[in-house]
Enzyme design. Structure first.
Site, PDB file in Angstrom:
ATOM      1  N   HIS A 159       2.207   3.354  -9.008  1.00  0.00           N
ATOM      2  CA  HIS A 159       2.015   1.927  -9.321  1.00  0.00           C
ATOM      3  C   HIS A 159       3.177   1.408 -10.159  1.00  0.00           C
ATOM      4  CE1 HIS A 159      -1.791   2.355  -7.476  1.00  0.00           C
ATOM      5  NE2 HIS A 159      -2.378   3.016  -8.455  1.00  0.00           N
ATOM      6  N   LEU A 205      10.111 -20.957  -5.112  1.00  0.00           N
ATOM      7  CA  LEU A 205       9.168 -20.051  -4.446  1.00  0.00           C
ATOM      8  C   LEU A 205       7.836 -20.078  -5.192  1.00  0.00           C
ATOM      9  CD1 LEU A 205       8.773 -17.419  -2.496  1.00  0.00           C
ATOM     10  CD2 LEU A 205       9.280 -16.119  -4.555  1.00  0.00           C
ATOM     11  N   ASP A 264       0.830  -1.206   0.000  1.00  0.00           N
ATOM     12  CA  ASP A 264       0.000   0.000   0.000  1.00  0.00           C
ATOM     13  C   ASP A 264       0.866   1.259   0.000  1.00  0.00           C
ATOM     14  OD1 ASP A 264      -2.388   1.389  -0.008  1.00  0.00           O
ATOM     15  OD2 ASP A 264      -2.656   1.294   2.166  1.00  0.00           O
TER      16      ASP A 264
END
Ligand code: IPE
Ligand code: IPE
Ligand code: MG
Length: 229
Positions: free
Chosen positions: A33, A127, A16
């Site tokens: 972004h 991962l 955020d």
């Protein structure tokens, strides 16, 4: 980096603060972004480096459609480009890409890119990188209820978990939220029952590997009791 004594198996992050980061710099929110994507790569690398096995990132919530059309379409296009460009690196590093959320309202090019990326990276074993797109914890739970009822299966916790988007992931050990907000914003509501929480004021585009490692250090000193003594 010193060796971290107890590395969380699954880290979830609410990324955020992109908008505020950009506005503080006199830029448009969308630039935040764009800057955020670079940080995603840094934290994915750091996770592999330290031995985190599952990393789950909140990229777009079921409530984020409330934003301007410009911002929403920028984000959806950014996901297409970022996923597409990232595939070779993911394969090289044996990272398996996974998505959670309700994909039905997403534009077809994005859905196709997601499908393609999943297929291309399916053999990754270092991962599991899960991206939450159009994800809402409440929606996930209600949908799981519908599915389990339809299946006719016995309703218990073990069976119920199979109907969540996260059926193939362990619960997160650690949830990090950047930007100083101290709330969950509809992320992984069912799964974080015993997750350790960490809130940092750093805005996502300013988040670094170094801070990530510090948070992992902090995590390794916590005593998890799960209701025991
Ligand atoms: C997080 O940053 C990214 C998304 C929710 C897509 P924000 O866009 O929420 O940034 P702030 O919170 O407005 O600063
Ligand atoms: C949560 O951030 C969603 C994502 C990071 C994708 P928001 O910025 O949407 O959350 P609120 O509105 O501050 O609760
Ligand atoms: Mg926000």
């Amino acid at each position: 980096m010193d060796k971290i004594s107890s590395v969380p198996k699954h880290v979830a992050i609410i990324m955020d603060g992109n908008g505020r980061w950009a506005v503080e710099k006199g830029l448009k929110r969308i630039e935040g972004h764009r800057a955020g994507v670079k940080v995603v790569k840094e934290i994915v690398e750091a996770s592999v480096e330290v031995g985190v096995k599952y990393l789950t990132l909140y990229a777009f919530s079921t409530e984020n459609w409330k934003r301007s059309t410009e911002e929403v379409s920028f984000l959806l296009n950014l996901f297409v480009d970022a996923i597409q460009n990232y595939i070779p690196e993911l394969k090289e590093n044996s990272i398996k890409l996974n998505f959670i959320g309700d994909f039905s309202p997403l534009p077809m090019p994005l859905r196709k890119t997601m499908e393609y990326a999943i297929k291309e990276t399916e053999s990754g074993s270092k991962l599991v990188l899960t991206i939450a797109i159009n994800y809402g914890g409440r929606h996930e739970i209600v949908e799981a209820c519908k599915k389990i009822c339809k299946s006719g299966e016995d309703i218990n916790e073990t069976n119920f978990l199979k109907y969540l988007y996260t059926f193939n992931l362990p619960d997160p050990d650690l949830l990090i939220r950047t930007s100083g907000e101290m709330r969950i914003s509809n992320f992984l509501l069912f799964q974080i029952a015993y997750t350790e929480l960490y809130f940092t004021k750093t805005l996502w585009p300013d988040f670094t590997k170094e801070e990530f490692f510090k948070i992992l250090e902090d995590f390794s000193k916590r005593e998890r009791r799960f209701g025991g003594v």
